[in-house]
Design a protein around this motif. Sequence first.
Motif, PDB file in Angstrom:
ATOM      1  N   SER A  82       3.240   7.240   8.700  1.00  0.00           N
ATOM      2  CA  SER A  82       2.379   6.390   7.864  1.00  0.00           C
ATOM      3  C   SER A  82       0.934   6.864   7.923  1.00  0.00           C
ATOM      4  O   SER A  82       0.256   6.969   6.901  1.00  0.00           O
ATOM      5  CB  SER A  82       2.405   4.932   8.337  1.00  0.00           C
ATOM      6  OG  SER A  82       3.694   4.406   8.255  1.00  0.00           O
ATOM      7  N   ALA A  83       0.469   7.143   9.152  1.00  0.00           N
ATOM      8  CA  ALA A  83      -0.928   7.571   9.306  1.00  0.00           C
ATOM      9  C   ALA A  83      -1.165   8.872   8.546  1.00  0.00           C
ATOM     10  O   ALA A  83      -2.192   9.036   7.878  1.00  0.00           O
ATOM     11  CB  ALA A  83      -1.256   7.755  10.784  1.00  0.00           C
ATOM     12  N   ALA A 119       0.803  -1.226   0.000  1.00  0.00           N
ATOM     13  CA  ALA A 119       0.000   0.000   0.000  1.00  0.00           C
ATOM     14  C   ALA A 119       0.832   1.271   0.000  1.00  0.00           C
ATOM     15  O   ALA A 119       0.438   2.278  -0.575  1.00  0.00           O
ATOM     16  CB  ALA A 119      -0.935  -0.004   1.215  1.00  0.00           C
ATOM     17  N   VAL A 120       1.984   1.245   0.670  1.00  0.00           N
ATOM     18  CA  VAL A 120       2.788   2.476   0.788  1.00  0.00           C
ATOM     19  C   VAL A 120       4.049   2.324  -0.067  1.00  0.00           C
ATOM     20  O   VAL A 120       4.896   1.477   0.209  1.00  0.00           O
ATOM     21  CB  VAL A 120       3.147   2.760   2.266  1.00  0.00           C
ATOM     22  CG1 VAL A 120       4.032   3.998   2.377  1.00  0.00           C
ATOM     23  CG2 VAL A 120       1.879   2.932   3.103  1.00  0.00           C
ATOM     24  N   LEU A 138      10.215   3.760   7.203  1.00  0.00           N
ATOM     25  CA  LEU A 138      10.181   5.220   7.083  1.00  0.00           C
ATOM     26  C   LEU A 138      11.039   5.917   8.123  1.00  0.00           C
ATOM     27  O   LEU A 138      11.041   7.143   8.201  1.00  0.00           O
ATOM     28  CB  LEU A 138       8.743   5.706   7.240  1.00  0.00           C
ATOM     29  CG  LEU A 138       7.716   5.127   6.258  1.00  0.00           C
ATOM     30  CD1 LEU A 138       6.310   5.527   6.684  1.00  0.00           C
ATOM     31  CD2 LEU A 138       8.000   5.611   4.849  1.00  0.00           C
ATOM     32  N   GLY A 139      11.747   5.180   8.961  1.00  0.00           N
ATOM     33  CA  GLY A 139      12.529   5.806  10.037  1.00  0.00           C
ATOM     34  C   GLY A 139      11.845   5.578  11.371  1.00  0.00           C
ATOM     35  O   GLY A 139      10.617   5.393  11.424  1.00  0.00           O
ATOM     36  N   ARG A 140      12.634   5.631  12.457  1.00  0.00           N
ATOM     37  CA  ARG A 140      12.088   5.339  13.785  1.00  0.00           C
ATOM     38  C   ARG A 140      10.919   6.266  14.107  1.00  0.00           C
ATOM     39  O   ARG A 140      10.933   7.434  13.766  1.00  0.00           O
ATOM     40  CB  ARG A 140      13.173   5.473  14.859  1.00  0.00           C
ATOM     41  CG  ARG A 140      14.266   4.423  14.796  1.00  0.00           C
ATOM     42  CD  ARG A 140      13.752   2.993  14.790  1.00  0.00           C
ATOM     43  NE  ARG A 140      12.852   2.634  15.860  1.00  0.00           N
ATOM     44  CZ  ARG A 140      13.224   2.129  17.027  1.00  0.00           C
ATOM     45  NH1 ARG A 140      14.485   1.941  17.302  1.00  0.00           N
ATOM     46  NH2 ARG A 140      12.325   1.796  17.933  1.00  0.00           N
ATOM     47  N   GLY A 141       9.944   5.688  14.780  1.00  0.00           N
ATOM     48  CA  GLY A 141       8.744   6.457  15.100  1.00  0.00           C
ATOM     49  C   GLY A 141       7.869   6.694  13.889  1.00  0.00           C
ATOM     50  O   GLY A 141       6.961   7.522  13.901  1.00  0.00           O
ATOM     51  N   VAL A 181       6.115   0.944   7.709  1.00  0.00           N
ATOM     52  CA  VAL A 181       6.593   0.031   6.670  1.00  0.00           C
ATOM     53  C   VAL A 181       6.087   0.447   5.302  1.00  0.00           C
ATOM     54  O   VAL A 181       4.970   0.927   5.159  1.00  0.00           O
ATOM     55  CB  VAL A 181       6.070  -1.391   6.986  1.00  0.00           C
ATOM     56  CG1 VAL A 181       6.413  -2.365   5.856  1.00  0.00           C
ATOM     57  CG2 VAL A 181       6.637  -1.876   8.298  1.00  0.00           C
ATOM     58  N   GLY A 182       6.921   0.235   4.298  1.00  0.00           N
ATOM     59  CA  GLY A 182       6.504   0.422   2.919  1.00  0.00           C
ATOM     60  C   GLY A 182       7.322  -0.501   2.043  1.00  0.00           C
ATOM     61  O   GLY A 182       7.982  -1.421   2.536  1.00  0.00           O
ATOM     62  N   ALA A 183       7.285  -0.249   0.756  1.00  0.00           N
ATOM     63  CA  ALA A 183       8.136  -1.011  -0.163  1.00  0.00           C
ATOM     64  C   ALA A 183       8.409  -0.148  -1.388  1.00  0.00           C
ATOM     65  O   ALA A 183       7.645   0.771  -1.697  1.00  0.00           O
ATOM     66  CB  ALA A 183       7.460  -2.316  -0.572  1.00  0.00           C
TER      67      ALA A 183
END
Length: 468
Positions: free
Chosen positions: A221-222, A161-162, A213-216, A202-204
């Motif tokens: 994402s939201a 999705a991301v 995407l980095g910590r936190g 998470v993404g791809a």
Amino acid sequence: MVVMKFGGTSVADQSAIERLIAIVRAQRQAEAQQEGGDARGRILVVSALSKVTDRLLGIAANAGAGDIEGARNNLRELRQRHTTVSSVIGDAVPREKVIEFLDREFDELERVVQALGVLREVSPRWLDAIAASGEILSSRIVAAALSSHGLRAEWVDARRAVVTDAEHTAAAPQFPETTSSLMAHVDPPLATGRIAVLGGFVGATREGVTTTLGRGGSDYSAAIIGACLGASEIQIWTDVDGMLTADPRLVPNPHVVPHLSFAEASELAYFGAKVLHPATIQPAVARNIPVRILNSHRPHARGTLITGERPPSGRPLTAIASKTEVSIVSITSTRMLMAHGFLRRLFEVFERWKTAVDVITTSEVTVSVTVDDRRRLPAIVEALSEFAEVDAEHDMAIVCVVGEGLQNDPHLIGQVLQSVGEVEIRLVSQAASRRNVTFVIREADLAHALGRLHQQFFAPEPAPAGFA
Ligand code: ASP
Ligand code: MG
């Protein structure tokens, strides 16, 4: 459509997930009542169970150091924890399916750490593959738990999705592609009134390689998902009541700030308010989507709302942030008098030693800056000493007072500085935006100064009706 993001402590164990379910149910019911029919779909973004990302990165470090045994032991514990938490899924058949999924994921992780342990090297790409499993697993469990409690939900693999670039461990979202893949994977469950559940963080890549995407990054994402789909609101569910007027460790009675502008939230976060990093919600703010910080332990508390602009609150100041363990570096040079290029030379030194400066004040012959990273200070002082007199003082604290009221009332800054009483103020800086005033005092004076400041401008707790 609402995006609800639940952080690690809000999915930490069975009872946390039960609280999450109750919160989602209550909102769905309220919505169904309002609309006089079925609730519309909504999107849930969840973090890994609390501390799991740290553990996974630790496992990657074990593998990188060739400690395959250590990595395996840690994986075994994580597998056990996720299996235990899966008991929150009431129905046996879906629970068994999720446990099979967990087992496949952990078997795969074991093979990966075995191989990496032999190579004794973990590339950023593999680090992402390992770290991403925390959110993949938690989101899968939460989706099944919601369904088994009568809230129809569907798990959506965030890797589909991301869409991001290939900058592993700090990947940047690709908005047009993410919008189309979200429409393909998230719209179908939403269209039939179901809840789409995705792992955050998470993404791809376009090629399907897992990224993070980095910590936190779950807040990010939201915000990305909300922005791509034009959400009406993004809720960040965490374990505190919202952004506070001051640090509760330093001030006895801080209260929740009901409404912040995005700019105010950014100033506060920069100087120590840790609830949420505003940069992560930027995509939402850019699209004018309100972001609400809420407490999953106290779902009825009003929380903090962050929007691009906000209506006047009736209070001159919004909040105070503070930061300790700061050093002041004062650089004095008579050569600065009328000279150009001096500041460039000075800041080049900080750049060369990769040290960020926070507060900056200048007089005709002295430039003072604060730094919070002392590691390279001796080298910096030495380099600056080649062309100026340098003085470094430690154990200082920065106080950052934020409030849109500073723009309208020219006397306010004076009142703020006076309110701290006898405390010696070392540096003062007010940006042209006049949204904040920042000053530096000795760390030993901090609690006293904040107490007085807070007492004068924030106490007592206002009636909620006073806020729009
Ligand atoms: N689990 C990730 C982390 O701990 C992302 C997040 O929770 O926001 O960094
Ligand atoms: Mg977090």
